[in-house]
Design a protein around this motif. Structure first.
Motif, short mmCIF file in Angstrom:
data_model
loop_
_atom_site.label_atom_id
_atom_site.label_comp_id
_atom_site.label_asym_id
_atom_site.label_seq_id
_atom_site.Cartn_x
_atom_site.Cartn_y
_atom_site.Cartn_z
N ASP A 526 4.21 -49.02 16.69
CA ASP A 526 3.89 -47.64 15.96
C ASP A 526 4.07 -46.39 16.91
O ASP A 526 4.80 -45.63 16.47
CB ASP A 526 2.22 -47.90 15.84
CG ASP A 526 1.85 -48.79 14.71
OD1 ASP A 526 2.70 -49.23 13.74
OD2 ASP A 526 0.61 -49.06 14.49
N LEU A 553 2.64 -45.16 7.65
CA LEU A 553 1.42 -45.46 8.46
C LEU A 553 1.03 -47.09 7.69
O LEU A 553 0.82 -46.85 6.54
CB LEU A 553 0.14 -44.54 8.67
CG LEU A 553 0.53 -43.29 9.08
CD1 LEU A 553 -0.56 -42.20 8.98
CD2 LEU A 553 1.20 -43.21 10.58
N THR A 554 0.31 -47.90 8.66
CA THR A 554 -0.18 -48.87 8.09
C THR A 554 -1.79 -49.05 8.29
O THR A 554 -2.00 -48.02 8.93
CB THR A 554 0.53 -50.26 8.71
OG1 THR A 554 0.12 -50.02 10.05
CG2 THR A 554 1.86 -50.29 8.78
N THR A 557 -2.46 -48.72 11.82
CA THR A 557 -2.24 -47.46 12.33
C THR A 557 -3.62 -46.50 12.25
O THR A 557 -3.95 -46.15 12.99
CB THR A 557 -0.91 -46.61 11.92
OG1 THR A 557 0.09 -47.71 11.88
CG2 THR A 557 -0.85 -45.57 12.70
N ASN A 560 -6.34 -47.47 14.72
CA ASN A 560 -5.94 -47.04 16.12
C ASN A 560 -6.54 -45.65 16.45
O ASN A 560 -5.80 -44.75 16.09
CB ASN A 560 -4.48 -47.37 16.28
CG ASN A 560 -3.91 -47.18 17.91
OD1 ASN A 560 -4.66 -46.78 18.56
ND2 ASN A 560 -2.76 -47.79 18.03
N ILE A 563 -4.13 -42.98 18.26
CA ILE A 563 -2.85 -42.27 17.77
C ILE A 563 -2.97 -40.89 17.76
O ILE A 563 -2.16 -40.00 17.95
CB ILE A 563 -2.64 -42.83 16.36
CG1 ILE A 563 -2.01 -44.42 16.45
CG2 ILE A 563 -1.67 -42.09 15.54
CD1 ILE A 563 -0.78 -44.59 16.85
#
Length: 709
Positions: A526, A553-554, A557, A560, A563
């Motif tokens: 990422d 974005l997943t 992500t 997280n 980020i």
């Protein structure tokens, strides 16, 4: 040690199913599932290579209304959320509409009696989606069975059309044809009435006995009875036929099963004996090799397939292709090529018993029907033939004829397709001997490819690959998102990630990330993607090109927490205009992690970045998500474009769906645009931006001519 060991081999193995250009669309109904559960299932199916669309239903009214909108593939039921509509009522409603919609209950510890009750009502059971692999396999089986039933219905419809065309053909053909049941004619064509001298209106109801010489009637009925009960019996016979005026002629009668007005019967065709004439000078023989020709071989193959379908008549088809025939034909000329064919034919006659069928199929290939079910024996024969043909050594003037051969073996049994498909199978096996650095001179048994709807991956192998490439085997591709109804000052591109093999082949994340559970590896990926995107955007601005990047974005992500602070620092460091960064969030990922999605979008808004809600419309929560996330862009789910192209939904239905979005001033993006016709439809609907291979496939450069006149 078996299996691929190199990085390139691992990547090639994983990319085996990546050659499909379109995901298969499936439409799901959810009953009694939490929003998070249905979103999780949609994400799971999307990661497995499908394009799922889902709708949540609560009561019978919403079920009936939803069923009328389109064709649905599965109804998934759980007891997570109480609903007015019970599972049994839903099944009854579906059966009442005569819909073929599999109803599936997610089994959470049912007793044996409860499972038996559901199965007796044709309600199928699957495990919890938490058991990813098993759940996907069970869903795949349900989809395969549904597709088989749909194909059967389509085949039945095509059969009815074929029967109508056949009836029309029979009416006009010159061959005398009649349909018979219980010893009487139920229909005869004009050619039949002319041949036998009857008034056409008097043929129906005529007894077959009147058409056959009295001395041969017993023989006729015996042959007909044999044909009905013994698939090996001849389907033609020669008898003396009797006309209306009691004159007679020698006739050849062909028999085959038939259907007339949905009634099973026999189709008989009569023609006057013309045995003394031949339509082909060589009959069923190939003039060069002296073996059977292709037409005779295909007739025998179809008869063999027909026998095999009844069981107990298994055998094998061998397809023999000469490896050097083209070179010999060019260098030794037609005479040399013909001599090679004769020598190969001699080898085949020497090593193959006359009980088996051998033929020349075309200029460089031969076919063998080996009447033995043992594939090992066929393999031994193939090996013997390869060695014998490789020893052919004949001189023609100054040229020495020498060749090898590749032999493909395809079993013939009660599950085989038609003869032409069998030939294709055996040919494919023979061609496989030329893959890679191989040059033929061997044999191969056909192995059917594993047909699967669901894409799975070997996660351990992928992790080894990702660890080995050390972040230098990725490539970013760019696909333009082109304005259709708005004026844009920036050039829009979606960023697509690919993994490169040693040979330079590009592998989609759908393959190498589909079942990867190593969060540390994925987090590194990422950050790598985001950092590369930001650097590229800075370079584009330095070159005077104002591009806008759409970055995917997943769900991982979104969860997280590192980020957003990192992104904020990078934007300041590179002095980037944040509104030229658009982050795409899947609808199902947002539903599966609603709190994280809201927080992430709020953080992006504070950074002045934009968001795009992609796969819009694939769940029942689309409108709620749009309000909660406040996305400026909406990307329609690709299943709608598939359905529009397949005419499963109309342009009016799509317009009804898009109208509220247009009223909210959301910028609508339609993906998978692949034709001028679709472009014109989307323009009339007021869609703002379009994306797809029709405009440009993903490329290594951001070079679409956005602002060219």
């Amino acid at each position: 040690m078996s299996g691929p060991t190199t990085t390139d081999a691992l990547l090639a193995k994983l990319s085996g199913s990546a050659k499909k250009t379109h995901r298969k669309s499936i439409s799901l109904l959810f009953l009694g599932l939490r929003k998070e559960s249905s979103a999780f299932i949609l994400s799971l199916l999307r990661e497995a290579g499908l394009a799922p669309l889902g709708r949540v239903i609560h009561d019978e009214e919403s079920l009936l209304a939803t069923l009328s909108q389109r064709s649905w593939d599965l109804l998934l039921h759980s007891t997570d959320v109480p609903t007015p509509l019970t599972l049994h009522t839903a099944q009854s409603s579906i059966l009442g509409l005569a819909k073929d919609l599999p109803v599936i209950h997610i089994d959470e510890g049912l007793t044996e009696d409860q499972q038996s009750e559901l199965l007796s009502e044709n309600i199928h059971l699957v495990c919890s989606p938490e058991k990813h692999h098993l759940f996907l396999l069970q869903i795949e089986q349900e989809l395969k069975q549904l597709e088989t039933r749909r194909m059967l219905r389509q085949s039945q419809s095509l059969l009815e059309k074929a029967e109508v065309r056949m009836q029309s053909f029979i009416d006009e053909v010159k061959t005398a044809i009649c349909f018979c049941k219980e010893g009487r004619i139920i229909y005869a064509n004009e050619s039949f009435s002319r041949l036998f001298g009857y008034d056409h209106s008097n043929c129906s109801g005529l007894q077959l006995d009147k058409l056959i010489s009295p001395l041969q009637r017993e023989q006729f009925w015996h042959s007909l009875h044999e044909y009905m009960h013994d698939i090996d019996s001849p389907d033609t016979l020669e008898l003396n036929a009797v006309r209306f005026d009691n004159t007679s002629f020698k006739a050849v009668i062909s028999m085959e099963p038939g259907i007339f007005h949905d009634r099973e019967c026999f189709l008989l065709s009569f023609r006057q004996d013309t045995k003394h004439t031949q339509s082909h000078a060589f009959g069923d023989q190939d003039p060069i090799s002296g073996l059977k020709n292709q037409a005779a071989f295909m007739t025998q193959l179809e008869h063999t397939v027909k026998k095999a379908l009844h069981g107990g008549h298994d055998c094998n088809l061998l397809y023999l292709s000469l490896d050097q025939h083209k070179v010999i034909a060019e260098e030794a000329g037609p005479a040399g090529a013909d001599q090679l064919i004769r020598d190969v034919a001699d080898v085949l006659r020497e090593h193959i018993n006359i009980a088996h069928t051998v033929a020349r199929l075309d200029s460089s290939s031969f076919g063998i029907i080996f009447f033995d079910p043992d594939v090992k024996k066929s393999s031994l024969l193939a090996n013997t033939l390869c060695r014998a043909i490789a020893h052919i050594d004949r001189k023609i003037e100054n040229y020495t004829l020498h060749t090898t051969c590749s032999i493909g073996i395809a079993p013939i049994n009660d599950s085989v397709p038609r003869g032409s498909d069998l030939i294709a199978r055996a040919r494919l096996a023979a061609e496989s001997l030329h893959y890679g650095n191989r040059t033929g001179n061997g044999f191969s048994v056909y192995q059917p490819e594993k047909q699967t709807t669901i894409t799975t991956a070997d996660s351990k192998a992928v992790i080894r690959v990702l660890d080995s490439i050390q972040n230098n085997r990725f490539r970013l591709l760019f696909q333009p998102i082109v304005p259709l109804h708005i004026e844009e000052k920036a050039a829009n591109y979606e960023i697509l990630l690919r993994l490169l093999s040693d040979a330079g082949d590009e592998i989609s994340p759908n393959i190498f990330m589909s079942d990867l559970g190593d969060d540390e590896v994925m987090a590194k990926m990422d950050f790598w993607v985001l950092e590369e995107c930001l650097k590229l955007l800075r370079l584009e601005f330095n070159a005077g090109r104002r591009n806008r990047l759409f970055i995917n974005l997943t769900g991982r992500t979104l969860r997280n927490k590192e980020i957003l602070p990192w992104l904020s620092e990078k934007i300041r460091e590179l002095r980037l205009p944040a509104d030229h960064l658009v982050f795409q969030i899947s609808e199902s990922d947002a539903i599966a992690s609603p709190d994280y999605a809201r927080a992430f979008c709020k953080g992006l808004k504070q950074l002045h970045c934009k968001t795009c809600l992609k796969h819009f419309g694939c769940t029942s929560e689309s409108d709620n998500l749009l309000r909660e996330l406040g996305s400026q862009y909406i990307k329609l789910d690709g299943s709608y474009i598939n359905d529009l192209n397949s005419q499963l939904i109309s342009i009016d239905q799509l317009e009804w769906m898009l109208k509220p979005l247009l009223q909210q001033d959301k910028l609508i993006i339609v993906p998978m645009v692949e034709s001028t016709r679709l472009m014109s439809k989307l323009f009339r609907l007021g869609v703002h931006l379009v994306q797809g291979y029709y405009l440009q496939p993903p490329r290594a450069q951001m070079d679409y001519p956005f602002f060219d006149e």
